[in-house]
Design a protein around this motif. Structure first.
Motif, mmCIF file in Angstrom:
data_model
loop_
_atom_site.group_PDB
_atom_site.id
_atom_site.type_symbol
_atom_site.label_atom_id
_atom_site.label_comp_id
_atom_site.label_asym_id
_atom_site.label_seq_id
_atom_site.Cartn_x
_atom_site.Cartn_y
_atom_site.Cartn_z
ATOM 1 N N SER A 161 6.520 28.027 16.758
ATOM 2 C CA SER A 161 7.378 28.777 15.851
ATOM 3 C C SER A 161 7.519 28.013 14.539
ATOM 4 O O SER A 161 7.655 26.789 14.525
ATOM 5 C CB SER A 161 8.731 29.077 16.492
ATOM 6 O OG SER A 161 9.305 27.907 16.990
ATOM 7 N N GLY A 162 7.426 28.766 13.462
ATOM 8 C CA GLY A 162 7.504 28.127 12.152
ATOM 9 C C GLY A 162 7.635 29.162 11.054
ATOM 10 O O GLY A 162 7.690 30.374 11.337
ATOM 11 N N VAL A 191 -5.155 25.435 16.176
ATOM 12 C CA VAL A 191 -3.953 25.728 15.395
ATOM 13 C C VAL A 191 -2.798 24.802 15.791
ATOM 14 O O VAL A 191 -1.983 24.410 14.958
ATOM 15 C CB VAL A 191 -3.531 27.200 15.595
ATOM 16 C CG1 VAL A 191 -2.346 27.541 14.715
ATOM 17 C CG2 VAL A 191 -4.693 28.110 15.312
ATOM 18 N N ILE A 192 -2.764 24.452 17.057
ATOM 19 C CA ILE A 192 -1.631 23.665 17.556
ATOM 20 C C ILE A 192 -1.538 22.329 16.811
ATOM 21 O O ILE A 192 -0.466 21.917 16.378
ATOM 22 C CB ILE A 192 -1.770 23.450 19.076
ATOM 23 C CG1 ILE A 192 -1.641 24.811 19.777
ATOM 24 C CG2 ILE A 192 -0.707 22.497 19.601
ATOM 25 C CD1 ILE A 192 -1.902 24.780 21.249
ATOM 26 N N ARG A 225 1.396 21.179 14.333
ATOM 27 C CA ARG A 225 2.143 19.954 14.600
ATOM 28 C C ARG A 225 2.266 19.120 13.313
ATOM 29 O O ARG A 225 3.315 18.539 13.041
ATOM 30 C CB ARG A 225 1.438 19.154 15.699
ATOM 31 C CG ARG A 225 2.311 18.048 16.280
ATOM 32 C CD ARG A 225 1.735 17.488 17.559
ATOM 33 N NE ARG A 225 2.088 18.308 18.723
ATOM 34 C CZ ARG A 225 1.256 18.599 19.713
ATOM 35 N NH1 ARG A 225 -0.003 18.176 19.638
ATOM 36 N NH2 ARG A 225 1.663 19.312 20.722
ATOM 37 N N GLN A 226 1.172 19.104 12.525
ATOM 38 C CA GLN A 226 1.206 18.350 11.281
ATOM 39 C C GLN A 226 2.229 18.923 10.293
ATOM 40 O O GLN A 226 2.801 18.203 9.484
ATOM 41 C CB GLN A 226 -0.189 18.326 10.650
ATOM 42 C CG GLN A 226 -1.109 17.357 11.369
ATOM 43 C CD GLN A 226 -2.567 17.548 11.008
ATOM 44 O OE1 GLN A 226 -2.892 18.308 10.102
ATOM 45 N NE2 GLN A 226 -3.426 16.825 11.693
ATOM 46 N N TYR A 227 2.429 20.236 10.372
ATOM 47 C CA TYR A 227 3.448 20.854 9.516
ATOM 48 C C TYR A 227 4.857 20.657 10.092
ATOM 49 O O TYR A 227 5.833 21.142 9.527
ATOM 50 C CB TYR A 227 3.195 22.353 9.376
ATOM 51 C CG TYR A 227 2.087 22.687 8.400
ATOM 52 C CD1 TYR A 227 2.308 22.555 7.026
ATOM 53 C CD2 TYR A 227 0.847 23.127 8.832
ATOM 54 C CE1 TYR A 227 1.300 22.858 6.130
ATOM 55 C CE2 TYR A 227 -0.163 23.430 7.956
ATOM 56 C CZ TYR A 227 0.070 23.301 6.583
ATOM 57 O OH TYR A 227 -0.913 23.606 5.706
ATOM 58 N N GLY A 228 4.928 20.035 11.274
ATOM 59 C CA GLY A 228 6.228 19.787 11.884
ATOM 60 C C GLY A 228 6.855 20.997 12.545
ATOM 61 O O GLY A 228 8.069 21.094 12.664
ATOM 62 N N MET A 229 5.992 21.957 12.944
ATOM 63 C CA MET A 229 6.539 23.148 13.602
ATOM 64 C C MET A 229 6.868 22.852 15.063
ATOM 65 O O MET A 229 6.301 21.940 15.653
ATOM 66 C CB MET A 229 5.524 24.287 13.549
ATOM 67 C CG MET A 229 5.309 24.802 12.149
ATOM 68 S SD MET A 229 4.049 26.053 12.166
ATOM 69 C CE MET A 229 3.831 26.295 10.416
#
Lengths: 248, 296
Positions: free
Chosen positions: B224-225, B260-261, B265-269
């Motif tokens: 989720s993000g 995508v995961i 994760r890099q975007y901190g979602m």
């Protein structure tokens, strides 16, 4: 866990015992039907009046014809009920398949026919006792008033196969009706229609059929006629229902 | 030993393919969940396995026998659903007695203990029971018959929460004491997921997924993000499910091995597991957006 092997005759036996218990209503309704029929017979099934030389004779005959007719109806209805979808499904919570279910149904009908024949013969005694005690007339007893062992045995023998034959007809009609949802209505219409048409084409057709089965005086031939026809009807029923699915 | 083998099994009912080329093999002594939406073909499959219904084409084998109208299958498999009916003249006590005569492995002690525990009266009639009580009674028959293959079709229909819990516990305990093959169909995967070892997910008459429960739990991940960041990431990958939550947020479910995961994760979602029940619903959804699409 290993597989349990079963054999068909064992299952048929178990289903028969199960059905004797489950279909206890078949036997209670038999008793009720016979009592009703006896009440109907109380008034006498035939009679007449004759007069000659200043002597008037009014006579009244008492028979158990009513009992036989109503019990035949009972046999027909129960045989049909056995083949209905609801009852067919009732037979399947436990072990079995169409084949064992059919066989145990036929056994049940045979057993019911034997009992019905015994009770019908006994009703012949009952009607005599009732008339003797309750009809307020002096009775002129013809020789048929006294039943001989031969009368009783032959009566039982004929009635057993007669009821079983009626059951076979009911079972056949019921099974055929299950092929398509429209048939429960169509089957009686077609059956009665066919009888009327045959009667129109060939006068006395129905009487000839009745004569063929019921005027047979040779016990062995009677057995052959009845059992062969019943077997054919049951065999066709079994063939049809073995192909149908169970439990919706 | 192979317990159940289906090869391209098809069943047509009134012109519709209720089962459309089902192929799977089931091995012995497992509790298998048969999961699917309404009309997916769960009941049809079970009735064919129990020998009640005939297959239209393909092959089906239970204990290496064709099940339709087969006595060996009938004696070693039991199908329990809420349509089970008995003659009106039989009391509950009679029914248990009769079941004992028919099933060679019948566990009389267990049947009586369960019967008492759920406070049934031996003189009651099956027809007079309420929906939930009927299901409970049928469940007793299903468990006590100890058949090599037990098929429970929506066994908890009408049961209240506490009876359901008791049922799953009884099932598990009995299974551990007497391992055998049990297939349960249910809409409530979340209730039975602790009991199941493997699941068969069927959809539109086909086997969609056949996996162990552990594999299913790791099948997918939920992300989720913010919609503006997440949406472009999802463009070129397989998305199992996607929905907007609140203003500007999106929740998406993707395969666990999806690239995508890592990006998310890099975007901190927030990334987390997906409950098997939800996953099955997403997998078999007809529209990617669910009921929301109808109201757009």
């Amino acid at each position: 866990m290993s597989l349990n092997r079963v054999n068909a005759s064992d299952i048929v036996k178990k289903q028969f015992q199960y059905k004797l218990k489950a279909y206890v209503g078949v036997f209670t309704s038999l008793v009720v039907v016979q009592i009703i029929a006896l009440i109907f017979s109380y008034g006498g099934t035939g009679g007449g009046f004759s007069s000659s030389n200043g002597i008037d004779v009014r006579y009244q005959t008492y028979t158990v014809d009513n009992v036989i007719v109503l019990t035949s109806l009972w046999a027909l209805i129960h045989a049909i009920i056995l083949t209905t979808k609801k009852d067919w499904q009732h037979a399947f919570p436990f072990v079995g398949n169409s084949w064992t279910n059919n066989l145990s149904n036929i056994l049940l009908l045979l057993f019911a026919s034997i009992i019905a024949a015994v009770l019908t013969v006994l009703s012949a005694f009952a009607i005599r006792v009732i008339i003797f005690h309750f009809v307020n007339e002096d009775l002129f007893r013809s020789y048929t008033f006294f039943l001989t062992a031969e009368n009783i045995l032959s009566g039982w023998y004929v009635l057993t196969f007669h009821f079983f034959f009626i059951c076979a007809i009911g079972y056949f009609l019921g099974t055929v009706s299950r092929i398509h949802p429209m048939l429960p209505i169509l089957v009686p219409v077609i059956m009665i229609g066919l009888l009327i048409v045959f009667e129109q084409i060939h006068q006395g057709f129905m009487i000839e059929i009745a004569t063929f089965y019921y005027e047979e005086t040779n016990p062995a031939l009677f057995f052959v006629k009845m059992v062969t026809t019943s077997t054919i009807l049951f065999a066709v029923s079994v063939f049809i229902s073995n192909r149908t699915e169970v439990r919706t | 030993m192979k317990l159940v083998e289906c090869d391209n099994l098809t069943k047509r009912i009134y012109g519709n393919n209720a089962l459309d080329g089902i192929t799977f093999t089931l091995h012995e002594n497992k509790i298998t969940g048969l999961i699917g939406r309404n009309g997916a073909g769960k009941t049809t499959l079970m009735k064919i396995l129990a020998g009640y219904w005939r297959e239209t084409s393909g092959t089906v084998k239970v204990f290496s026998e064709r099940p339709f109208q087969n006595l060996i299958v009938s004696a070693n498999a039991i199908y329990v659903d809420d349509q089970m009916t008995f003659h009106q003249s039989l009391t509950l006590g009679d029914i248990l007695e009769e079941a004992e005569r028919f099933y060679p492995n019948w566990d009389k002690g267990l049947a009586e203990r369960l019967f008492d525990y759920f406070s049934f009266h031996p003189k009651s009639k099956h027809d007079a029971l309420s929906k939930g009580r009927k299901s409970t009674f049928n469940m007793i028959i299903g468990l006590a018959s100890k058949c090599k293959l037990t098929l429970f079709d929506e066994p908890t229909t009408g049961m209240d929460a506490s009876v359901r819990k008791d049922f799953y516990r009884a099932l598990l305990k009995d299974y551990l004491a007497h391992p055998r093959s049990i297939i349960i169909s249910s809409h409530h995967l979340e209730e039975i997921e602790d009991v199941l070892e493997e699941i068969i997910l069927i959809d539109e008459g086909k086997v969609f997924l056949y996996q162990s429960m552990d594999e299913l739990k790791e099948y997918a991940q939920g992300i989720s993000g913010k919609t503006d960041i997440l949406k472009p990431l999802l463009d070129d990958v397989e998305v199992i499910y996607k929905t907007e939550i609140g203003a500007g947020n999106t929740y998406a479910v993707v395969r666990a091995n999806s690239p995508v995961i890592e990006q998310a994760r890099q975007y901190g979602m927030a990334i987390g597991p997906v409950a098997p029940n939800d996953l099955c619903i997403y997998l078999t959804a007809k529209h990617k957006g669910g009921i929301d699409d109808v109201f757009k």
